[in-house]
Design a protein around this motif. Sequence first.
Motif, short mmCIF file in Angstrom:
data_model
loop_
_atom_site.label_atom_id
_atom_site.label_comp_id
_atom_site.label_asym_id
_atom_site.label_seq_id
_atom_site.Cartn_x
_atom_site.Cartn_y
_atom_site.Cartn_z
N ALA A 35 0.83 -1.20 0.00
CA ALA A 35 0.00 0.00 0.00
C ALA A 35 0.86 1.25 0.00
CB ALA A 35 -0.94 -0.01 1.20
N THR A 36 2.00 1.19 0.69
CA THR A 36 2.93 2.31 0.75
C THR A 36 4.34 1.77 0.72
OG1 THR A 36 2.98 2.27 3.17
CG2 THR A 36 1.34 3.71 2.13
N SER A 37 5.31 2.66 0.51
CA SER A 37 6.71 2.25 0.49
C SER A 37 7.59 3.44 0.79
CB SER A 37 7.07 1.67 -0.88
OG SER A 37 8.45 1.41 -0.97
N HIS A 38 8.75 3.18 1.38
CA HIS A 38 9.71 4.25 1.64
C HIS A 38 10.51 4.59 0.38
CE1 HIS A 38 8.83 3.08 5.81
NE2 HIS A 38 9.12 4.33 6.08
N GLY A 39 10.46 3.74 -0.64
CA GLY A 39 11.19 3.98 -1.87
C GLY A 39 10.35 3.60 -3.06
N ILE A 40 10.95 3.62 -4.24
CA ILE A 40 10.23 3.24 -5.45
C ILE A 40 9.78 1.79 -5.35
CG2 ILE A 40 10.44 2.87 -7.93
CD1 ILE A 40 12.39 5.21 -8.01
N PHE A 41 10.73 0.94 -4.86
CA PHE A 41 10.42 -0.48 -4.73
C PHE A 41 10.29 -0.82 -3.25
CE2 PHE A 41 10.79 -1.03 -9.07
CZ PHE A 41 12.02 -0.60 -9.56
N PRO A 42 9.18 -1.39 -2.87
CA PRO A 42 8.99 -1.74 -1.46
C PRO A 42 10.00 -2.79 -0.98
CG PRO A 42 6.91 -1.81 -2.66
CD PRO A 42 8.00 -1.70 -3.68
N LEU A 43 10.34 -2.69 0.27
CA LEU A 43 11.12 -3.74 0.90
C LEU A 43 10.22 -4.96 1.07
CD1 LEU A 43 12.82 -1.60 3.68
CD2 LEU A 43 13.85 -2.39 1.54
N PRO A 44 10.80 -6.16 1.17
CA PRO A 44 9.95 -7.36 1.31
C PRO A 44 8.92 -7.23 2.42
CG PRO A 44 12.21 -8.02 0.92
CD PRO A 44 12.23 -6.52 1.08
N GLU A 45 9.31 -6.63 3.53
CA GLU A 45 8.39 -6.53 4.66
C GLU A 45 7.29 -5.49 4.46
OE1 GLU A 45 11.67 -6.16 4.72
OE2 GLU A 45 12.28 -4.40 5.90
N GLU A 46 7.40 -4.70 3.40
CA GLU A 46 6.38 -3.69 3.13
C GLU A 46 5.23 -4.23 2.28
OE1 GLU A 46 9.14 -0.63 1.57
OE2 GLU A 46 8.51 0.63 3.26
N PHE A 47 5.38 -5.43 1.76
CA PHE A 47 4.28 -6.05 1.03
C PHE A 47 3.27 -6.57 2.05
CE2 PHE A 47 5.45 -5.82 -3.34
CZ PHE A 47 6.84 -5.70 -3.34
N ASN A 48 2.12 -5.94 2.10
CA ASN A 48 1.16 -6.27 3.16
C ASN A 48 -0.17 -6.82 2.66
OD1 ASN A 48 0.69 -3.77 2.04
ND2 ASN A 48 0.28 -2.73 3.94
N TYR A 49 -0.27 -7.07 1.35
CA TYR A 49 -1.46 -7.73 0.81
C TYR A 49 -1.00 -8.91 -0.03
CZ TYR A 49 -4.08 -3.64 2.27
OH TYR A 49 -4.64 -2.65 3.01
N TRP A 50 -1.67 -10.05 0.15
CA TRP A 50 -1.24 -11.28 -0.50
C TRP A 50 -2.43 -12.02 -1.11
CZ3 TRP A 50 3.94 -12.73 -0.57
CH2 TRP A 50 4.80 -11.95 0.21
N GLY A 51 -2.17 -12.62 -2.26
CA GLY A 51 -3.16 -13.52 -2.83
C GLY A 51 -3.03 -14.90 -2.20
N GLN A 52 -3.84 -15.82 -2.69
CA GLN A 52 -3.87 -17.16 -2.11
C GLN A 52 -2.80 -18.08 -2.70
OE1 GLN A 52 -5.79 -16.18 -4.52
NE2 GLN A 52 -5.80 -17.85 -6.01
N GLY A 53 -2.20 -17.66 -3.81
CA GLY A 53 -1.15 -18.44 -4.44
C GLY A 53 -1.68 -19.31 -5.57
N THR A 54 -0.81 -19.55 -6.54
CA THR A 54 -1.12 -20.46 -7.64
C THR A 54 0.10 -21.34 -7.90
OG1 THR A 54 -1.96 -20.61 -9.92
CG2 THR A 54 -0.43 -18.81 -9.46
N GLN A 55 -0.14 -22.64 -8.07
CA GLN A 55 0.96 -23.60 -8.16
C GLN A 55 1.52 -23.67 -9.57
OE1 GLN A 55 2.43 -25.46 -5.68
NE2 GLN A 55 3.89 -26.18 -7.24
N VAL A 56 2.83 -23.61 -9.67
CA VAL A 56 3.54 -23.81 -10.92
C VAL A 56 4.46 -25.02 -10.75
CG1 VAL A 56 5.24 -22.86 -12.52
CG2 VAL A 56 3.43 -21.40 -11.60
N THR A 57 4.31 -26.00 -11.62
CA THR A 57 5.15 -27.19 -11.57
C THR A 57 5.85 -27.35 -12.91
OG1 THR A 57 3.63 -28.27 -10.02
CG2 THR A 57 5.20 -29.67 -11.18
N VAL A 58 7.18 -27.39 -12.87
CA VAL A 58 7.98 -27.54 -14.08
C VAL A 58 8.60 -28.93 -14.03
CG1 VAL A 58 9.81 -26.60 -15.51
CG2 VAL A 58 8.46 -25.08 -14.04
N SER A 59 8.12 -29.80 -14.90
CA SER A 59 8.56 -31.18 -14.87
C SER A 59 8.30 -31.84 -16.22
CB SER A 59 7.85 -31.96 -13.77
OG SER A 59 8.17 -33.33 -13.81
N SER A 60 9.16 -32.79 -16.57
CA SER A 60 8.95 -33.55 -17.80
C SER A 60 8.19 -34.83 -17.49
CB SER A 60 10.29 -33.86 -18.47
OG SER A 60 11.16 -34.51 -17.56
#
Length: 122
Positions: A97-122
């Motif tokens: 939502a906010t950041s101290h710089g152009i790019f947020p620090l990892p801890e500044e990410f405060n909203y998350w989706g539920q995730g989607t699985q990616v599997t790379v396999s032959s």
Amino acid sequence: QLRLVESGGGLVQPGGSLRLSCAASGIYHAIGWFRQAPGKGREGPLCISSNDGSTYYADSVKGRFTISRDNAKNTVYLQMNSLKPEDTALYYCTAAATSHGIFPLPEEFNYWGQGTQVTVSS
């Protein structure tokens, strides 16, 4: 309140491509992607798109992944090319939502989706 919903994960062969989508409703400073491989901690940010148009990529995905936005659809995309087995993970869309710089620090990410699985396999 910002809501994030990912889609587009699946099974792909090594060297293949996949595009993830994240529907984002609400206002944010920057949006990006993290991932978590089985038995490992969360890795990221893999890439970030800031509202001023700036983008950031981690070395592990630079040149292979591309983050983009369709503001009319309130959707952020992660185009993943040249996928490797080590890219197998649960991929999360996240926003700051906010950041101290152009790019947020990892801890500044405060909203998350539920995730989607990616599997790379032959």
